[in-house]
Design a protein around this motif. Sequence first.
Motif, PDB file in Angstrom:
ATOM      1  N   VAL A 116      56.547  74.664  48.167  1.00 33.57           N
ATOM      2  CA  VAL A 116      57.051  74.486  46.812  1.00 33.57           C
ATOM      3  C   VAL A 116      58.385  75.216  46.687  1.00 33.57           C
TER       4      VAL A 116
ATOM      5  N   ARG B  27      66.974  68.857  41.298  1.00 32.33           N
ATOM      6  CA  ARG B  27      65.538  68.583  41.468  1.00 32.33           C
ATOM      7  C   ARG B  27      65.336  67.381  42.390  1.00 32.33           C
ATOM      8  N   LYS B  28      66.079  66.324  42.154  1.00 34.66           N
ATOM      9  CA  LYS B  28      65.964  65.112  42.973  1.00 34.66           C
ATOM     10  C   LYS B  28      66.304  65.410  44.434  1.00 34.66           C
TER      11      LYS B  28
ATOM     12  N   LEU C   2      63.477  67.590  46.082  1.00 34.98           N
ATOM     13  CA  LEU C   2      62.263  66.819  46.374  1.00 34.98           C
ATOM     14  C   LEU C   2      62.509  65.803  47.488  1.00 34.98           C
ATOM     15  N   GLU C   3      63.693  65.190  47.505  1.00 37.07           N
ATOM     16  CA  GLU C   3      64.022  64.244  48.576  1.00 37.07           C
ATOM     17  C   GLU C   3      64.142  64.939  49.928  1.00 37.07           C
TER      18      GLU C   3
ATOM     19  N   PHE D 155      60.281  68.797  49.952  1.00 40.21           N
ATOM     20  CA  PHE D 155      59.409  69.773  49.304  1.00 40.21           C
ATOM     21  C   PHE D 155      58.267  69.039  48.631  1.00 40.21           C
ATOM     22  N   ASP D 156      57.106  69.669  48.585  1.00 38.54           N
ATOM     23  CA  ASP D 156      55.943  69.065  47.946  1.00 38.54           C
ATOM     24  C   ASP D 156      56.029  69.157  46.428  1.00 38.54           C
ATOM     25  N   ASP D 157      56.712  70.188  45.936  1.00 39.83           N
ATOM     26  CA  ASP D 157      56.839  70.372  44.494  1.00 39.83           C
ATOM     27  C   ASP D 157      58.025  71.271  44.222  1.00 39.83           C
ATOM     28  N   TYR D 158      58.272  71.512  42.930  1.00 36.30           N
ATOM     29  CA  TYR D 158      59.479  72.201  42.500  1.00 36.30           C
ATOM     30  C   TYR D 158      59.166  72.935  41.207  1.00 36.30           C
TER      31      TYR D 158
END
Length: 155
Positions: free
Chosen positions: A102, A113-114, A117-118, A121-124
């Motif tokens: 994360v 954020r985009k 995640l791209e 990472f599994d989450d943010y």
Amino acid sequence: MRFSEGMKLAGAVMGDEDKRNSQPPLVLVVEDNDDNLLLMSYALESLGCKLICQTDSSTTVLVAKEYQPDLILLDILLPGFNGIDVLRYLRQEPLTCDIAVVAVTALASREDRKRILEAGFDDYISKPYMIEDLEAIIFRYLGEKLKQYSAYDLC
């Protein structure tokens, strides 16, 4: 049979898988800001997690391979290797490629954020965050391994 003897016997018949599942979850936290590290440590310990804290990303992959944490909370803006670089190395290693990672970062724009995640990472979660938001992410990935109470409930 006394209680302590029963506990020893239960431990002796428990398989390795059961022992691993009965252990508190282990979380690797990589954060260079002492205040943020303290807050995360408080939240994780309150939930019953064991943790390994690192302020430098240079040995994160080695530590992750050695200890096989259940979850990694990884800052993006770190001295040395940034969090995205560290994630790239983690995903290339057979022992760490499936560990949930994360991003915990001050980069809070929609584009950031985009991009994060791209990167895989599994989450943010963006800083500053509410403790309840951090706990929700921890519960999402560690669910059944956690005690069923939160740091917020203890206050």
